[in-house]
Write an enzyme that holds these catalytic residues in place. Sequence first.
Site, PDB file in Angstrom:
ATOM      1  N   TYR A   1      84.286  21.536 -63.510  1.00 45.57           N
ATOM      2  CA  TYR A   1      84.936  20.473 -62.733  1.00 45.57           C
ATOM      3  C   TYR A   1      86.321  20.171 -63.313  1.00 45.57           C
ATOM      4  CZ  TYR A   1      85.374  16.276 -59.945  1.00 45.57           C
ATOM      5  OH  TYR A   1      85.812  15.350 -59.047  1.00 45.57           O
TER       6      TYR A   1
ATOM      7  N   HIS B   1      89.133   5.611 -55.023  1.00 43.91           N
ATOM      8  CA  HIS B   1      89.847   6.867 -54.758  1.00 43.91           C
ATOM      9  C   HIS B   1      89.724   7.171 -53.268  1.00 43.91           C
ATOM     10  CE1 HIS B   1      91.145  10.954 -54.945  1.00 43.91           C
ATOM     11  NE2 HIS B   1      90.023  11.521 -55.294  1.00 43.91           N
TER      12      HIS B   1
ATOM     13  N   HIS C   1      80.612  12.005 -58.895  1.00 45.63           N
ATOM     14  CA  HIS C   1      79.902  13.268 -58.642  1.00 45.63           C
ATOM     15  C   HIS C   1      78.968  13.560 -59.826  1.00 45.63           C
ATOM     16  CE1 HIS C   1      82.611  14.335 -55.339  1.00 45.63           C
ATOM     17  NE2 HIS C   1      83.641  14.105 -56.132  1.00 45.63           N
TER      18      HIS C   1
ATOM     19  N   HIS D   1      86.499  22.403 -50.590  1.00 51.76           N
ATOM     20  CA  HIS D   1      87.896  22.799 -50.395  1.00 51.76           C
ATOM     21  C   HIS D   1      88.338  23.946 -51.324  1.00 51.76           C
ATOM     22  CE1 HIS D   1      89.169  20.216 -53.716  1.00 51.76           C
ATOM     23  NE2 HIS D   1      89.071  19.097 -53.045  1.00 51.76           N
TER      24      HIS D   1
ATOM     25  N   GLU E   1      90.219  10.045 -51.557  1.00 52.84           N
ATOM     26  CA  GLU E   1      89.862  11.358 -51.010  1.00 52.84           C
ATOM     27  C   GLU E   1      88.598  11.206 -50.140  1.00 52.84           C
ATOM     28  OE1 GLU E   1      89.877  14.672 -53.775  1.00 52.84           O
ATOM     29  OE2 GLU E   1      89.913  16.101 -52.112  1.00 52.84           O
TER      30      GLU E   1
ATOM     31  N   HIS F   1      92.036  11.474 -59.548  1.00 58.45           N
ATOM     32  CA  HIS F   1      92.550  12.798 -59.299  1.00 58.45           C
ATOM     33  C   HIS F   1      93.730  12.791 -58.325  1.00 58.45           C
ATOM     34  CE1 HIS F   1      91.249  16.030 -56.128  1.00 58.45           C
ATOM     35  NE2 HIS F   1      92.159  16.583 -56.883  1.00 58.45           N
TER      36      HIS F   1
ATOM     37  N   ASP G   1      86.442  10.352 -59.844  1.00 59.24           N
ATOM     38  CA  ASP G   1      86.256  11.788 -60.097  1.00 59.24           C
ATOM     39  C   ASP G   1      86.126  12.129 -61.589  1.00 59.24           C
ATOM     40  OD1 ASP G   1      86.271  12.701 -57.485  1.00 59.24           O
ATOM     41  OD2 ASP G   1      88.424  13.063 -57.438  1.00 59.24           O
TER      42      ASP G   1
ATOM     43  N   ASP H   1      85.852  12.617 -49.627  1.00 59.29           N
ATOM     44  CA  ASP H   1      84.454  12.693 -50.082  1.00 59.29           C
ATOM     45  C   ASP H   1      83.959  11.316 -50.540  1.00 59.29           C
ATOM     46  OD1 ASP H   1      86.418  13.238 -52.031  1.00 59.29           O
ATOM     47  OD2 ASP H   1      84.992  14.144 -53.408  1.00 59.29           O
TER      48      ASP H   1
HETATM   49 FE1  FEO Z   1      89.203  13.658 -55.564  1.00 58.97          FE
HETATM   50 FE2  FEO Z   1      85.739  13.534 -55.399  1.00 58.97          FE
HETATM   51  O1  FEO Z   1      87.518  13.469 -54.784  1.00 58.97           O
END
Ligand code: FEO
Length: 399
Positions: free
Chosen positions: A191, A78, A224, A24, A80, A145, A164, A82
């Site tokens: 990041y 979370h 991640h 994104h 989001e 996040h 995150d 991903d």
């Molecule tokens: Fe806020 Fe890895 O998503």
Amino acid sequence: MNPYKIAEGIYNVGVADWNIRDFHGYSTDKGTTYNAFLIVDDKIALVDTVKKEFADQLLNNISQIVDPKKIDYIISNHTEMDHTGGLPKVMSYIGEDKPLYISKMGKKNLSLHFRQNWNYHPVENGEELSLGKRTLTFLETRMLHWPDSMFTYVNEDKILFSSDAFGQHYAGPEKFDDEIKDAVFPHAKAYFANILLLYTKKIQKLMETVNKLGLEFNIICPDHGIIWRKNPEKIINAYIKWSNHEAEKKAIIIYDTMWHSTEHMAEKIAEGIDSEGVMAKPMHLRSCSRSDIITEVMDAKAVVVGSPTLNNNLFPTVADFLAYMKGLKPMNKIGAAFGSYGWSGESIKLVNKELEAMKFELIDNGLKIQYVPDGDGLKTCSEYGKKIGRAVLQQTMAG
Ligand code: FEO
């Protein structure tokens, strides 16, 4: 990515997205991973899932350890996509009735993502869930996040699933911090700069809460990148430093150029800054990614922005970067503007306006040169750089 063991009965069953280069808008030149964690105890829990297109890989990875249908609980730290894109497929495979542990805001958000009537179990901050020999504690971490974010902590093993936070967009052969060593930090810093910089106050508060609760971390597992098992305190200390907006004796000169005039100005300004003993780095907006530039801005004292005037306005890439930087809210910076122009020369004023809106302390009204800088013009740029360099020295010494 093959599943791998993190501790007895705890595995990363996530996937690597080796080829993603744009997350994104964040340039991910090393790809990324979507980590998801399987805890095998008397009860079995899956912490987070992966992006939609990797759901089959996730199920396949879980199958190498247990039959996915044996999973008792899903935990979503979370919402989001991903980390939740794969959720519909996983739920449909393991059973739509399986309890889904999530923050209250997470339940609301996930319902808006997928419109599914899953067996939600919205948790209170500090709520616990026993898996048998292990107990999980859920900790609210709003805006790390998203408003729905939470951490899951394994009390007995002192293992944190941090979503995150503490992550990096990095896919490589290494799995743990002791394998990649300090080479992980540029990725963790990028990041932080691109994802978390605007939430530094929340991060500071979270660190205070962690201290108050006396929480210790043997292992930190972000969603991640690599897992912190050797030196989790190193990334915690880095987060404390970054969230304090500590700056180095460094100036970043961010610019674009039409016919090289603003470029020549940028280079001379950089030379002037450098001659004062301050690190200076010109970054051309069509040669460097926004993500790399904001990473450099994060620990720079001065941010110098150069834009030609195009159609009485900012050059488009400059406007784009200023909007990106404004959203991420870097703090305690010195700002300066420069640029070449033909006849109207509005760009300097427009850059200054944006820098002021970001509460940067402006050096002065900026430096503009008509058309092509000659010898005297370039000398003026060098002097301007010296002025910026001296201001950086003054402020970093004072700070
Ligand atoms: Fe806020 Fe890895 O998503």
